[in-house]
Structure formats: C-alpha cells, structure tokens
Design an enzyme around this catalytic site. Structure first.
Site, PDB file in Angstrom:
ATOM      1  N   ASP A  13      -8.161  -8.354  -1.365  1.00 18.33           N
ATOM      2  CA  ASP A  13      -7.140  -6.959  -0.630  1.00 18.33           C
ATOM      3  C   ASP A  13      -8.025  -5.880  -1.836  1.00 18.33           C
ATOM      4  OD1 ASP A  13      -5.065  -5.438  -0.903  1.00 18.33           O
ATOM      5  OD2 ASP A  13      -3.936  -6.939  -0.823  1.00 18.33           O
ATOM      6  N   CYS A  53      -1.022  -1.063   2.035  1.00 18.66           N
ATOM      7  CA  CYS A  53      -1.841  -3.210   2.474  1.00 18.66           C
ATOM      8  C   CYS A  53      -0.778  -3.228   3.957  1.00 18.66           C
ATOM      9  CB  CYS A  53      -0.571  -3.839   1.329  1.00 18.66           C
ATOM     10  SG  CYS A  53      -1.581  -3.519  -0.390  1.00 18.66           S
ATOM     11  N   ASP A 318      -8.725  -5.242   3.429  1.00 18.18           N
ATOM     12  CA  ASP A 318      -8.110  -4.808   3.616  1.00 18.18           C
ATOM     13  C   ASP A 318      -7.807  -3.418   3.709  1.00 18.18           C
ATOM     14  OD1 ASP A 318      -6.981  -4.795   0.778  1.00 18.18           O
ATOM     15  OD2 ASP A 318      -4.982  -5.532   1.784  1.00 18.18           O
ATOM     16  N   HIS A 319      -8.687  -2.882   3.041  1.00 15.95           N
ATOM     17  CA  HIS A 319      -8.759  -0.875   2.805  1.00 15.95           C
ATOM     18  C   HIS A 319      -9.227  -1.054   1.027  1.00 15.95           C
ATOM     19  CE1 HIS A 319      -5.431  -1.980  -0.410  1.00 15.95           C
ATOM     20  NE2 HIS A 319      -4.293  -2.384   0.249  1.00 15.95           N
TER      21      HIS A 319
END
Length: 511
Positions: A13, A53, A318-319
């Site tokens: 994450d 998220c 995710d980013h």
C-alpha cells in the site's frame, strides 16, 4: 513436478515507484524486492488509473477504469455484479484466498439496510475467501494478537502512536508500542505462511495485501530510525507552498486538505519544518524496508517448499504517495508521485527474460487480465485492461498503447470537500483526467477549470505550460486523445453481444 499453477498477487500500500528506480532508490534498503527484480520483469512506466485506496483497488481487481466501475471514493459502492479477479478465478477452479483487505464498499442494493457490511468501506470484494482480516480501521485479529501478547492500549488508534522509550514526550520517530515481530506487517506475513502451507499439493491463488508503508507513519524498532533524515533527498518541488498554489487553482485546496499533521498520530501539530518532513520521509522508508523483509520471507518460503517455479508472482502497489513533494502529502494529486507505482512480475518458465525492464506504458487495470490469461481463464469484455503476458515474454504488440490514463474524483456527497467549496464544483464535475504520453502530461477537469500541461522535455511538472501559445497544438492534440480514449473505453460489459436467431453471440474485446 506437478503442473505449474499457483498465483501470488502482492500489493504494497502506497509504495512509490522511485523507491526502486528513481530519486529515493539509493536511500532505502530493499534487498529482497531488488533480488526479485533480477529474477522477474519490471515495468518502468506503470501507473495507477485512479486514487485513493478503495477506487485504486476497485480498478486493480476489476480491470476497469474508474469511469466504468464508478467506485470513485473510499465509501462509494462498487456494483455487486461487476466481474473481478476473484469471481473469474473461481471459474478457473481456484479458491481466491484473501490475506488482508480490498477496501471494497458494498452495493447497498444487495444488502439489508441494517447489515454491518454497509457501515464500512473496508469490506472484502465479492468472490474472495477472507482467510485473515487485516484492515487499517479495524484489524480485529491483529488487535487480539497484540492483546494476547500483553500490549496495553486504550483504543485501537493508540496502537499507531509512537512511544518514548524513556517515558518522556514522544518524538516523531520514536518506535511503535509493539515489537517488530508483532507488527501488522509481521502478523499478516505469519498468517499467510501459516495459512497457505496446507495448499502445497494443489494449485492455489492468494492475494496478499500489506498496509505499509501507508500512514500513520509509525514503525517498530529498528525500522523507526534506521535512516538518517539528513541523508534523504529533500522533497521535490517549488520553493514555497505559495509558489505551488500559483501553478493552478486545484492546488490551494490540495495543500489545505492534506498536511504532514494528518500522517502521524499522537501530536497536536506537526510544523512543516525541514527536520519534521525529513523525519517522516525516513519513517516511510523504514516501513518500506520492513515490508521488504517480510516479502523476502514469503519468497524464501516458496523456494524452500519447491513452489517458486510453479508460481506466477506479481508485486505492485495500489498507488503512490506525495511524501512532501510539491509541499503535498497523500495521493489526492495530479502529479506522477501519487500514481507511479512498481510492477514486477515473475512468470514460471520465463528465465530468458529475468531482469528485463519494460518501458512501454502499463496501467494497474492490466494486472487482473494478465493473471486470468496466465491461468487460461477468459477475460471478460468488461475489463478495460490488457494482458501483459506478451510484454513479460519480451514481445510488444504492435497495437500496444503509447500513453497511460488516470482519473481522480475530489468530491464528497455527504460533506463538500475543500476543493468543492473553493473551486465551486459539484458532486458530478469535481473530477479530473490525466493523460501521459512520451513527452507530455495533460490534466483536464470536468468543471470549468483551466487544464494543466507538463512538458517533460522542458521543466516537466515544475511548470504548467498550458497557457503558452507554442503549446496550443499539443494541448488540442492531447485533449482529442483523452476524448477518444474515453469513447473507446466506455463500458463493454454487453456492447459486443448480439442477439441473433441462433441466440446470443459475442466477440472478444481484445484479440
């Protein structure tokens, strides 16, 4: 040896791509991921198609742009009937095991109004078998683990406050109250290794999702202070927040909404001094190193158990995270740091491409089609992404994209955001699109706001050249490209079906 067929899909994450290749790469120790890169294929121009998220994971796992799945905020429901990696892997005969979380907001049409599933955005996506729950805002198994280990805390969020070793006032980089062997990262890894062991005689699919280095920025010893803040590069950007705000009206609310204060717990205020900012950046890198350590444990388990060469292993994020760049924090931005993520894929039998680096643009929506392609499962036409297997094998399709596309929604229907209040935008036009080609990045808004254009042969993201006459033709060209992109990628769930006298027929979206 049994037929290859395991899939391990790991998401870290909020890990920035430049922790592996870029500005921070020489300042953070990630030996296990780097060793894995030597055995796998790395994608250099990989971007999340949306943030934050919940939306980013909705796109990752459904293979859809946010403009199609429309779960555009944390807490915005995802339609219950959208195919995703779990529903499709079930069709291929796999039990989709989830170790962690997907941050999915359930469709209220499919549940009673009193169902607890409608009270949090952190539910598992439809189709997953949740083996262990490890969520940011709940994490009951981890809480129970800490309590059984004798840790004392008034409420759950106290777990994320640094604790002074000598009982004094805590500092930003004091350690967490728990030891490294009891951290959320260690707990999840232990749960995965214990949970997956019995599946070694059959093909399995596991989605392992690490919370870290997502804030709150607190780390157990020794990760809390393993990096000297003074040795880390200062954040990139203009000289002052005021200079950043002058780039475009979007950035005033951006800097007001997310500050360093929101990224730590236990402090009334965190002044944006160089010392504080660098300290927080150092903690972030420490958390990244902690995740790397445990990914090393996972890879070693696969090797020791004889499953490594039977397993498609995908590692991504995710980013990204602004991490003080452009005087910004978080991922609600238009800059690459918020979207540019690592993607590393090791495919069994692909040793000839070990260590290869791919420069073709790829997007987070490509990962689910890639996994489905590898196990031999049909890719639904609803999925906008394309399989990366040709690229993994060293072959670039002639019709491969030459740009990447991302979206961001900055509205909140229940309580208007600062962007909405300051920019005067509504719930339906508080959104933007980002198109990146080899030279330019275009940012366009649904609301009546000026575009942004960055020339990477010039000053890049440090200068918005959208209003310069010499770039007018490029601005128009990229605007047309973005429009065509949206037109070509409108929802394909049923659009390639035809009802005929012989019944329903359909064509594949991608050959």
């Amino acid at each position: 040896m049994r037929q290859a067929g395991n899939v391990l899909f790991i998401i870290i994450d909020q890990l920035r791509a430049d922790c592996l290749t870029g500005a921070l790469a020489d300042h953070v120790d990630l030996p296990n991921i780097r060793a894995f890169m030597d055995e796998a294929v790395t994608f250099n121009r990989h971007f999340s198609v949306t943030n934050p998220c919940g939306p980013s994971r909705a796109s990752l796992l459904t293979g859809q742009y946010a403009m199609n799945h429309r779960s555009v905020r944390n807490g915005t429901p995802l339609r219950h009937d959208i195919p995703n990696i779990a529903t499709e892997m079930r069709k291929a005969g796999y039990l989709p095991m989830l170790f962690g979380y997907t941050d999915t907001s359930a469709d209220p049409r499919a549940f009673d109004a009193n169902d607890p599933v409608l009270k949090t955005y952190e539910n598992p996506m439809n189709g997953f078998h949740e083996v262990v729950e490890m969520r940011m805002e709940e994490s009951y198994p981890w809480q129970s683990h800490l309590m059984q280990k004798g840790y004392e805390f008034e409420n759950y969020w106290d777990v994320y406050k640094p604790v002074s070793p000598n009982g004094g006032e805590p500092k930003l980089n004091d350690p967490a109250l728990y030891r490294a062997e009891d951290s959320d990262t260690a707990f999840l890894t232990d749960a995965f290794l214990n949970g997956i062991a019995a599946y070694h005689k059959q093909n399995w699919f596991a989605h392992l999702t690490y919370i870290r280095p997502h804030p709150p920025l607190v780390a157990p010893a020794p990760y809390n202070d393993m990096y000297d803040p003074a040795s880390i590069p200062m954040p990139a950007g203009l000289a002052s927040p005021e200079d950043e705000v002058r780039v475009h009206p979007f950035f005033g609310p951006t800097l007001d909404t997310y500050t360093a204060r929101e990224f730590v717990h236990g402090f009334d205020e965190v002044e944006p001094t160089d010392e504080n900012i660098q300290t927080l950046r150092a903690i972030y890198l420490g958390l990244a190193t902690e995740v790397d350590h445990h990914i090393g444990r996972v890879v070693q388990y696969l090797k020791d158990s004889g499953q490594y060469d039977d397993t498609l292993l995908v590692v991504t994020a995710d980013h990204g995270e602004m991490l003080g760049d452009r005087h910004s924090w978080g991922k609600m931005s238009v800059y690459d740091a918020a979207y540019h993520t690592p993607l590393i894929i090791r495919m069994p039998g692909n040793q000839s491409q070990a260590g290869a680096v791919i420069d073709a643009p790829t997007e987070s929506i490509d990962i689910t089609p890639t996994i489905l392609d590898w196990v031999g499962q049909d890719i639904p036409n609803s999925m906008d992404g394309r399989s990366l297997l040709p690229l993994v094998r060293g072959e670039t399709p002639e019709d491969w994209r030459n740009y990447s596309f991302s979206e961001l929604d900055f509205s909140e229907p229940e309580a208007a955001t600062k962007w909405q209040k300051i920019l005067g935008t509504g719930n339906s036009d508080s959104c933007l699109g980002i198109l990146r080609d080899d030279r330019f990045t275009l940012v366009e808004f649904a609301a009546d706001l000026p575009p942004m254009l960055f020339d990477h042969q010039g000053q890049g993201e440090l200068e918005n050249v959208a209003d310069k006459p010499e770039f007018a033709a490029e601005l128009a060209r990229l605007g047309r490209q973005m429009l065509r992109h949206r037109m070509r990628n409108m929802d394909h769930t049923l659009s390639l079906y035809s009802l005929t006298s012989e019944g329903a027929k359909s064509q594949r979206r991608y050959g």
